[in-house]
Design a protein around this motif. Sequence first.
Motif, PDB file in Angstrom:
ATOM      1  N   GLY A  13      44.432  50.638  42.105  1.00  0.00           N
ATOM      2  CA  GLY A  13      45.638  51.413  41.438  1.00  0.00           C
ATOM      3  C   GLY A  13      45.802  52.969  41.564  1.00  0.00           C
ATOM      4  N   VAL A  14      44.582  53.388  41.414  1.00  0.00           N
ATOM      5  CA  VAL A  14      44.361  55.155  41.921  1.00  0.00           C
ATOM      6  C   VAL A  14      44.048  55.070  42.846  1.00  0.00           C
ATOM      7  CG1 VAL A  14      42.697  56.458  41.002  1.00  0.00           C
ATOM      8  CG2 VAL A  14      43.959  54.928  39.662  1.00  0.00           C
ATOM      9  N   GLY A  15      43.366  54.154  43.434  1.00  0.00           N
ATOM     10  CA  GLY A  15      42.240  54.103  44.976  1.00  0.00           C
ATOM     11  C   GLY A  15      43.539  53.972  46.130  1.00  0.00           C
ATOM     12  N   THR A  16      45.213  52.709  45.686  1.00  0.00           N
ATOM     13  CA  THR A  16      46.193  53.383  46.954  1.00  0.00           C
ATOM     14  C   THR A  16      46.542  54.541  47.069  1.00  0.00           C
ATOM     15  OG1 THR A  16      45.940  51.102  45.871  1.00  0.00           O
ATOM     16  CG2 THR A  16      47.864  51.886  47.220  1.00  0.00           C
ATOM     17  N   CYS A  17      47.221  54.951  45.329  1.00  0.00           N
ATOM     18  CA  CYS A  17      46.757  56.805  45.865  1.00  0.00           C
ATOM     19  C   CYS A  17      46.504  57.865  45.832  1.00  0.00           C
ATOM     20  CB  CYS A  17      47.063  56.847  44.368  1.00  0.00           C
ATOM     21  SG  CYS A  17      48.592  56.259  43.619  1.00  0.00           S
ATOM     22  N   PHE A  34      32.988  54.937  39.446  1.00  0.00           N
ATOM     23  CA  PHE A  34      32.699  54.870  41.090  1.00  0.00           C
ATOM     24  C   PHE A  34      33.127  53.513  41.787  1.00  0.00           C
ATOM     25  CE2 PHE A  34      29.577  51.500  38.027  1.00  0.00           C
ATOM     26  CZ  PHE A  34      29.622  50.977  38.910  1.00  0.00           C
ATOM     27  N   ILE A  35      33.488  52.962  40.919  1.00  0.00           N
ATOM     28  CA  ILE A  35      34.143  51.454  41.559  1.00  0.00           C
ATOM     29  C   ILE A  35      35.894  51.862  42.256  1.00  0.00           C
ATOM     30  CG2 ILE A  35      34.780  49.091  41.273  1.00  0.00           C
ATOM     31  CD1 ILE A  35      33.270  48.509  39.616  1.00  0.00           C
ATOM     32  N   THR A  36      36.534  52.780  41.792  1.00  0.00           N
ATOM     33  CA  THR A  36      37.784  53.801  42.460  1.00  0.00           C
ATOM     34  C   THR A  36      37.238  53.940  43.783  1.00  0.00           C
ATOM     35  OG1 THR A  36      39.687  54.274  41.737  1.00  0.00           O
ATOM     36  CG2 THR A  36      37.319  55.769  41.163  1.00  0.00           C
ATOM     37  N   THR A  37      35.967  54.560  43.939  1.00  0.00           N
ATOM     38  CA  THR A  37      35.372  55.119  45.359  1.00  0.00           C
ATOM     39  C   THR A  37      35.371  53.582  46.426  1.00  0.00           C
ATOM     40  OG1 THR A  37      34.152  57.190  44.405  1.00  0.00           O
ATOM     41  CG2 THR A  37      34.099  57.031  46.408  1.00  0.00           C
ATOM     42  N   ILE A  38      35.060  52.848  45.922  1.00  0.00           N
ATOM     43  CA  ILE A  38      34.818  51.270  46.957  1.00  0.00           C
ATOM     44  C   ILE A  38      36.092  51.186  47.319  1.00  0.00           C
ATOM     45  CG2 ILE A  38      34.135  49.249  47.312  1.00  0.00           C
ATOM     46  CD1 ILE A  38      31.583  50.680  45.619  1.00  0.00           C
ATOM     47  N   ALA A  39      36.902  50.746  45.957  1.00  0.00           N
ATOM     48  CA  ALA A  39      38.542  50.268  46.373  1.00  0.00           C
ATOM     49  C   ALA A  39      39.369  51.165  46.902  1.00  0.00           C
ATOM     50  CB  ALA A  39      38.997  50.580  45.251  1.00  0.00           C
ATOM     51  N   THR A  40      39.210  53.028  47.080  1.00  0.00           N
ATOM     52  CA  THR A  40      39.688  54.416  47.810  1.00  0.00           C
ATOM     53  C   THR A  40      39.592  53.744  49.485  1.00  0.00           C
ATOM     54  OG1 THR A  40      39.759  55.654  46.062  1.00  0.00           O
ATOM     55  CG2 THR A  40      40.303  56.685  48.104  1.00  0.00           C
ATOM     56  N   PHE A  43      43.921  42.791  48.354  1.00  0.00           N
ATOM     57  CA  PHE A  43      43.247  41.788  47.770  1.00  0.00           C
ATOM     58  C   PHE A  43      42.166  42.542  47.631  1.00  0.00           C
ATOM     59  CE2 PHE A  43      42.170  37.445  48.580  1.00  0.00           C
ATOM     60  CZ  PHE A  43      43.085  37.216  46.691  1.00  0.00           C
ATOM     61  N   GLY A  44      41.641  42.609  49.467  1.00  0.00           N
ATOM     62  CA  GLY A  44      40.049  42.746  49.019  1.00  0.00           C
ATOM     63  C   GLY A  44      39.617  43.299  48.368  1.00  0.00           C
ATOM     64  N   ALA A  45      39.520  44.745  47.791  1.00  0.00           N
ATOM     65  CA  ALA A  45      39.659  45.361  47.248  1.00  0.00           C
ATOM     66  C   ALA A  45      39.781  45.561  45.661  1.00  0.00           C
ATOM     67  CB  ALA A  45      40.757  46.637  46.814  1.00  0.00           C
ATOM     68  N   VAL A  59      36.818  43.262  45.606  1.00  0.00           N
ATOM     69  CA  VAL A  59      35.135  43.225  45.654  1.00  0.00           C
ATOM     70  C   VAL A  59      34.961  43.830  43.937  1.00  0.00           C
ATOM     71  CG1 VAL A  59      34.309  45.961  46.501  1.00  0.00           C
ATOM     72  CG2 VAL A  59      35.134  44.069  47.973  1.00  0.00           C
ATOM     73  N   ALA A  60      35.994  44.919  43.590  1.00  0.00           N
ATOM     74  CA  ALA A  60      35.796  45.609  42.203  1.00  0.00           C
ATOM     75  C   ALA A  60      36.078  44.903  41.429  1.00  0.00           C
ATOM     76  CB  ALA A  60      37.482  46.711  41.854  1.00  0.00           C
ATOM     77  N   PHE A  61      36.931  43.571  41.544  1.00  0.00           N
ATOM     78  CA  PHE A  61      36.240  42.390  40.103  1.00  0.00           C
ATOM     79  C   PHE A  61      34.857  42.119  40.227  1.00  0.00           C
ATOM     80  CE2 PHE A  61      36.260  38.223  38.662  1.00  0.00           C
ATOM     81  CZ  PHE A  61      36.589  38.481  37.113  1.00  0.00           C
ATOM     82  N   LEU A  62      34.348  41.675  41.246  1.00  0.00           N
ATOM     83  CA  LEU A  62      32.940  42.051  41.534  1.00  0.00           C
ATOM     84  C   LEU A  62      31.697  42.116  40.913  1.00  0.00           C
ATOM     85  CD1 LEU A  62      32.742  39.515  44.795  1.00  0.00           C
ATOM     86  CD2 LEU A  62      33.076  38.371  42.079  1.00  0.00           C
ATOM     87  N   MET A  63      31.914  43.470  41.711  1.00  0.00           N
ATOM     88  CA  MET A  63      31.251  45.279  41.598  1.00  0.00           C
ATOM     89  C   MET A  63      30.932  45.368  39.437  1.00  0.00           C
ATOM     90  SD  MET A  63      31.257  47.567  43.829  1.00  0.00           S
ATOM     91  CE  MET A  63      30.189  48.090  43.275  1.00  0.00           C
ATOM     92  N   SER A  64      32.343  44.955  39.659  1.00  0.00           N
ATOM     93  CA  SER A  64      32.297  45.128  37.826  1.00  0.00           C
ATOM     94  C   SER A  64      31.900  44.431  36.846  1.00  0.00           C
ATOM     95  CB  SER A  64      33.814  45.301  36.950  1.00  0.00           C
ATOM     96  OG  SER A  64      34.256  45.020  36.099  1.00  0.00           O
ATOM     97  N   PHE A  65      32.732  42.584  37.092  1.00  0.00           N
ATOM     98  CA  PHE A  65      32.006  41.435  36.625  1.00  0.00           C
ATOM     99  C   PHE A  65      29.734  41.764  36.278  1.00  0.00           C
ATOM    100  CE2 PHE A  65      30.808  37.408  35.537  1.00  0.00           C
ATOM    101  CZ  PHE A  65      31.827  37.322  34.792  1.00  0.00           C
ATOM    102  N   GLU A  66      29.371  42.301  37.421  1.00  0.00           N
ATOM    103  CA  GLU A  66      27.684  42.090  38.210  1.00  0.00           C
ATOM    104  C   GLU A  66      27.021  43.746  37.755  1.00  0.00           C
ATOM    105  OE1 GLU A  66      27.843  44.833  41.457  1.00  0.00           O
ATOM    106  OE2 GLU A  66      25.466  43.425  40.366  1.00  0.00           O
ATOM    107  N   ASN A  67      28.109  44.046  36.900  1.00  0.00           N
ATOM    108  CA  ASN A  67      27.302  45.602  37.089  1.00  0.00           C
ATOM    109  C   ASN A  67      26.546  45.408  35.494  1.00  0.00           C
ATOM    110  OD1 ASN A  67      27.663  48.556  35.422  1.00  0.00           O
ATOM    111  ND2 ASN A  67      27.283  48.622  37.988  1.00  0.00           N
TER     112      ASN A  67
END
Length: 282
Positions: free
Chosen positions: A92-96, A167-173, A215-217, A220-228
């Motif tokens: 959400g924030v990354g899209t904005c 930090f994950i919001t940066t990757i989504a952006t 959808f890709g973001a 990616v965000a889900f997997l990065m959070s899950f394994e962090n």
Amino acid sequence: MIPTIKQSRAFTITYGAYVTLFFIYLALPLVVVSVFAFNDSLFPSLPWEGFTWDWFFGRELPKRGVFFESGILGSIGTSAFVAVSVAALSVGVGTCNAFLFNRYEFRFKSALYILMLLPLVVPGIVLGISILVFSSTLANGIEDGVGWDIEALRPGLVLVILGQFSFITTIATLVISARLKKFDQSLEEAALNLGATRMTAVRTITLPYLKPAIFGAVLVAFLMSFENFNTTLMLVGSDAPLTITMFDRLKEGSTPVLNAVSLLLMLGSSVLALAMIAFQRK
């Protein structure tokens, strides 16, 4: 290697051997972990004692399987909750952010963009410690000043979500911005000329175009959070996500049930990756 340039046979063989060894180097640890998830032994190591499904479906100790380990199942649920929350916030924030940095010009834009990228170059454990010190100092100050003990500022799931979001919001952006840069804004202008409002044009034209990137973001965000692990370790409270639970189990002594969990994670990640590829092709 450029395919259109003819290479010598020796170079081709050497290059092929290098690529093969590289992928073997990447895959071999995963294969070993997967194999020992089926070893009929209390230890995830040689010798091979025979094939068993106990580390997945066993009901009794000492070979209780992952599907009957309440602690591990609970931590998987915690990780899933955190990952969904982080993915929703980050995308959400990354899209904005993507619209902000691609569509508008303002003072200190470059400085703000660099500040957004900063969490990617800061080690995760340093980021976690910094957030913990800041939140604890703020919570103690509020408690001393007005007597309010704000639990959200103490180690726990809220702080874990905020720490990963930082930090994950940066990757989504970056993922969403990469596709937004290719968008032809004349399509929006045509919609505006036909009477659509700005929000209607974005909702009906731009966002559908961004759907594969969004959808890709999310994935990616889900997997990065899950394994962090690094950031989460500094911010976790009593409800531990899966990575922290596995780390605690390793300190007590590893068993093949952790191999079974790792295999399930690899399969789940592969399914999500294939789903993302299929969606983007569609």
